[in-house]
Design a protein around this motif. Structure first.
Motif, mmCIF file in Angstrom:
data_model
loop_
_atom_site.group_PDB
_atom_site.id
_atom_site.type_symbol
_atom_site.label_atom_id
_atom_site.label_comp_id
_atom_site.label_asym_id
_atom_site.label_seq_id
_atom_site.Cartn_x
_atom_site.Cartn_y
_atom_site.Cartn_z
ATOM 1 N N THR A 29 0.872 -1.175 0.000
ATOM 2 C CA THR A 29 0.000 0.000 0.000
ATOM 3 C C THR A 29 0.907 1.222 0.000
ATOM 4 O O THR A 29 2.133 1.089 -0.028
ATOM 5 C CB THR A 29 -0.962 -0.006 1.212
ATOM 6 N N TRP A 33 -1.976 6.441 -1.565
ATOM 7 C CA TRP A 33 -3.247 5.731 -1.842
ATOM 8 C C TRP A 33 -4.208 5.916 -0.675
ATOM 9 O O TRP A 33 -5.380 6.255 -0.867
ATOM 10 C CB TRP A 33 -2.989 4.233 -2.064
ATOM 11 N N ARG A 37 -7.702 8.155 -1.020
ATOM 12 C CA ARG A 37 -8.986 7.437 -0.988
ATOM 13 C C ARG A 37 -9.760 7.672 0.301
ATOM 14 O O ARG A 37 -10.981 7.603 0.313
ATOM 15 C CB ARG A 37 -8.778 5.926 -1.131
ATOM 16 N N CYS A 113 -21.212 1.125 13.144
ATOM 17 C CA CYS A 113 -20.901 2.563 13.095
ATOM 18 C C CYS A 113 -22.072 3.427 13.555
ATOM 19 O O CYS A 113 -21.891 4.593 13.885
ATOM 20 C CB CYS A 113 -20.471 2.944 11.685
ATOM 21 N N ARG A 154 -5.860 -5.480 2.670
ATOM 22 C CA ARG A 154 -5.458 -4.067 2.756
ATOM 23 C C ARG A 154 -6.604 -3.074 2.583
ATOM 24 O O ARG A 154 -6.552 -1.975 3.146
ATOM 25 C CB ARG A 154 -4.363 -3.768 1.723
ATOM 26 N N MET A 221 -15.511 -6.178 2.970
ATOM 27 C CA MET A 221 -16.299 -4.992 2.617
ATOM 28 C C MET A 221 -16.372 -4.825 1.112
ATOM 29 O O MET A 221 -15.363 -4.939 0.423
ATOM 30 C CB MET A 221 -15.599 -3.775 3.240
ATOM 31 N N GLY A 223 -16.410 -2.084 -0.783
ATOM 32 C CA GLY A 223 -16.138 -0.679 -0.490
ATOM 33 C C GLY A 223 -16.974 0.297 -1.292
ATOM 34 O O GLY A 223 -17.499 1.270 -0.743
ATOM 35 N N GLN A 224 -17.134 0.025 -2.582
ATOM 36 C CA GLN A 224 -17.848 1.017 -3.404
ATOM 37 C C GLN A 224 -19.336 1.048 -3.094
ATOM 38 O O GLN A 224 -19.964 2.111 -3.127
ATOM 39 C CB GLN A 224 -17.575 0.754 -4.880
ATOM 40 N N ASN A 261 -14.794 7.804 6.303
ATOM 41 C CA ASN A 261 -13.870 8.082 5.216
ATOM 42 C C ASN A 261 -14.009 9.584 4.965
ATOM 43 O O ASN A 261 -15.135 10.093 4.870
ATOM 44 C CB ASN A 261 -14.325 7.265 3.990
HETATM 45 N N1 COA Z 1 -3.522 0.206 -0.892
HETATM 46 C C1 COA Z 1 -3.282 0.171 -2.200
HETATM 47 N N2 COA Z 1 -4.133 -0.332 -3.095
HETATM 48 C C2 COA Z 1 -5.293 -0.810 -2.630
HETATM 49 C C3 COA Z 1 -5.608 -0.806 -1.263
HETATM 50 C C4 COA Z 1 -4.659 -0.272 -0.375
HETATM 51 N N3 COA Z 1 -4.872 -0.207 0.951
HETATM 52 N N4 COA Z 1 -6.831 -1.338 -1.110
HETATM 53 C C5 COA Z 1 -7.276 -1.682 -2.325
HETATM 54 N N5 COA Z 1 -6.341 -1.365 -3.249
HETATM 55 C C6 COA Z 1 -6.382 -1.548 -4.699
HETATM 56 C C7 COA Z 1 -7.378 -2.593 -5.129
HETATM 57 O O1 COA Z 1 -6.799 -3.876 -5.057
HETATM 58 C C8 COA Z 1 -7.668 -2.181 -6.545
HETATM 59 O O2 COA Z 1 -6.638 -2.613 -7.352
HETATM 60 P P1 COA Z 1 -6.913 -3.096 -8.878
HETATM 61 O O3 COA Z 1 -7.481 -1.898 -9.566
HETATM 62 O O4 COA Z 1 -5.570 -3.490 -9.347
HETATM 63 O O5 COA Z 1 -7.896 -4.220 -8.752
HETATM 64 C C9 COA Z 1 -7.586 -0.663 -6.492
HETATM 65 O O6 COA Z 1 -6.856 -0.340 -5.295
HETATM 66 C C10 COA Z 1 -8.922 0.018 -6.446
HETATM 67 O O7 COA Z 1 -9.723 -0.683 -5.501
HETATM 68 P P2 COA Z 1 -11.177 -0.250 -5.211
HETATM 69 O O8 COA Z 1 -11.719 -1.142 -4.140
HETATM 70 O O9 COA Z 1 -11.938 -0.120 -6.478
HETATM 71 O O10 COA Z 1 -10.897 1.195 -4.620
HETATM 72 P P3 COA Z 1 -11.930 2.312 -4.244
HETATM 73 O O11 COA Z 1 -11.647 3.492 -5.036
HETATM 74 O O12 COA Z 1 -13.316 1.799 -4.180
HETATM 75 O O13 COA Z 1 -11.483 2.638 -2.757
HETATM 76 C C11 COA Z 1 -12.145 2.257 -0.498
HETATM 77 C C12 COA Z 1 -11.543 1.653 -1.769
HETATM 78 C C13 COA Z 1 -12.253 1.148 0.515
HETATM 79 C C14 COA Z 1 -11.222 3.332 0.023
HETATM 80 C C15 COA Z 1 -13.512 2.877 -0.832
HETATM 81 O O14 COA Z 1 -14.305 1.970 -1.544
HETATM 82 C C16 COA Z 1 -14.249 3.321 0.384
HETATM 83 O O15 COA Z 1 -13.809 4.208 1.066
HETATM 84 N N6 COA Z 1 -15.399 2.738 0.654
HETATM 85 C C17 COA Z 1 -16.156 3.046 1.861
HETATM 86 C C18 COA Z 1 -15.470 2.358 2.985
HETATM 87 C C19 COA Z 1 -16.010 2.742 4.318
HETATM 88 O O16 COA Z 1 -16.265 3.887 4.572
HETATM 89 N N7 COA Z 1 -16.161 1.759 5.169
HETATM 90 C C20 COA Z 1 -16.604 1.952 6.483
HETATM 91 C C21 COA Z 1 -18.067 2.184 6.498
HETATM 92 S S1 COA Z 1 -18.603 2.483 8.081
#
Ligand code: COA
Length: 331
Positions: A29, A33, A37, A113, A154, A221, A223-224, A261
């Motif tokens: 990670t 990133w 995010r 939460c 991660r 999760m 995430g999206q 987030n």
């Molecule tokens: N570091 C680096 N890369 C990571 C990573 C990390 N910690 N976690 C995931 N990735 C990678 C994924 O493997 C994916 O790689 P790929 O494109 O090669 O497949 C890429 O990053 C994008 O992953 P994706 O899951 O589509 O990212 P995202 O833009 O949706 O962001 C979250 C991920 C989790 C940050 C986002 O979805 C989010 O914040 N969701 C809400 C989460 C939340 O609030 N949860 C608590 C609710 S109470």
């Protein structure tokens, strides 16, 4: 009918700071990133020997000292967490013992939460009905011992942190203060979009070696999906509260969104057309601490923004279940 006021808040986070940089040594990670995010820069993780109910105890002690109460003044405990010290009994009983108040009822709730607002709603009903006049509400989490801190986990592991927040709630006759309303929701169709599958009583036996291998003991999760629902449901439930009380967003002194987030908080702020000084975020320092995040942010905001008696404070949460909730109160 009495009103429910927050007599004092207290918080506690572990001493150990885990920066994004530190996480890069455990998984693939990067600081960039995580910041881009989620907005998170660091979080706190407990060291061995410090449990969920220890954090809660310290938060409760700080709140008691601030309010000038003795532990024996507490008539009931409501304890919100998804990360109990043990499978059972709930941490409310452990906190009861640590505070030295045998006989005082301890209600454990697990609404993730939204737990703090669900708990506030119960405490408010108890106080309004006259059942109790002084309630200790705690939101406390130890996520760090349950995260998959490898590249496999991660997406979840970088988000969550440990911490606790306590609120002492008291009956008041002051009509200018107190909880105005709470609004609670759940939609279990999404229960498996953010969850920890195992161990669970549905499995025979409930703990199995394969659970370590297939990672079902770790939170998972979508995430999206979580993101999309959070940015819709949080503004919606705040509007529900505003409508019910005949007030507008401009009347809000501060909104405390659950610290899921930073991007989610920013979108909620935009959706509600709130100014920067009307929304408080501290996820940058603590990550997502689930049931603890609202009291952790509320305590900071009250001090930093100089929230005054009678100011309108809004709380909003969204999380696993899915559950979501809001509360409006006059400080
Ligand atoms: N570091 C680096 N890369 C990571 C990573 C990390 N910690 N976690 C995931 N990735 C990678 C994924 O493997 C994916 O790689 P790929 O494109 O090669 O497949 C890429 O990053 C994008 O992953 P994706 O899951 O589509 O990212 P995202 O833009 O949706 O962001 C979250 C991920 C989790 C940050 C986002 O979805 C989010 O914040 N969701 C809400 C989460 C939340 O609030 N949860 C608590 C609710 S109470």
């Amino acid at each position: 009918m009495p009103r429910t006021v927050i007599a004092a808040l207290g918080t506690c986070v572990p001493d150990q700071v885990i920066t994004n940089e530190e996480l890069t040594r455990r998984m693939e990670t990067s600081d960039e990133w995580i910041r881009q995010r989620t907005g998170i820069q660091e979080r706190r993780w407990v060291k061995e020997g410090q449990g969920n109910s220890d954090l809660a105890l310290e938060a409760a002690r700080r709140a008691l000292a601030r309010a000038g109460w003795q532990a024996s003044d507490v008539e009931a405990i409501i304890y919100a967490t998804l990360s109990t010290d043990h499978m059972f009994p709930g941490d409310g009983c452990f906190l009861n013992a640590k505070l030295g108040i045998p006989g005082v009822p301890a209600l454990d709730i697990r609404n993730q939460c939204s737990g703090f607002i669900y708990g506030l709603s119960i405490a408010d009903a108890w106080i309004k009905s006259g059942q109790y006049r002084r309630v200790l509400l705690v939101g406390s989490e130890v996520h760090s011992t349950g995260l998959d801190v490898t590249t496999r986990g991660r997406d979840v592991a970088v988000i969550f942190g440990d911490g606790a927040g306590a609120a002492l709630l008291e009956a008041s006759d002051d009509p200018a203060r107190g909880v105005l309303s709470t609004h609670l929701h759940a939609d279990g169709r999404f229960a498996k979009e953010l969850w920890t599958d195992a161990p669970g009583s549905i499995y025979h036996p409930r703990v199995q070696p394969r659970m370590l291998e297939d990672a079902s003991i770790f939170p998972r999760m979508e995430g999206q999906k979580v993101f999309k629902h959070a940015i819709t449901k949080m503004p919606e439930v705040v509007r529900e509260a505003l409508g019910k009380n005949g007030v507008a967003t401009k009347d809000i002194k501060v909104l405390i969104p659950h610290q899921a987030n930073l991007r989610i908080s920013e979108m909620v702020q935009r959706s509600l057309e709130l100014r920067d000084d009307q929304v408080w975020n501290n996820i940058q320092k603590y990550g997502n601490t689930t049931a603890a995040s609202i009291p952790l942010a509320l305590e900071e905001a009250v001090g930093a923004l100089g929230v005054q008696r009678g100011d309108l404070v809004a709380l909003a949460a969204f999380g696993a279940g899915f559950t979501w909730a809001s509360a409006l109160l006059r400080w």
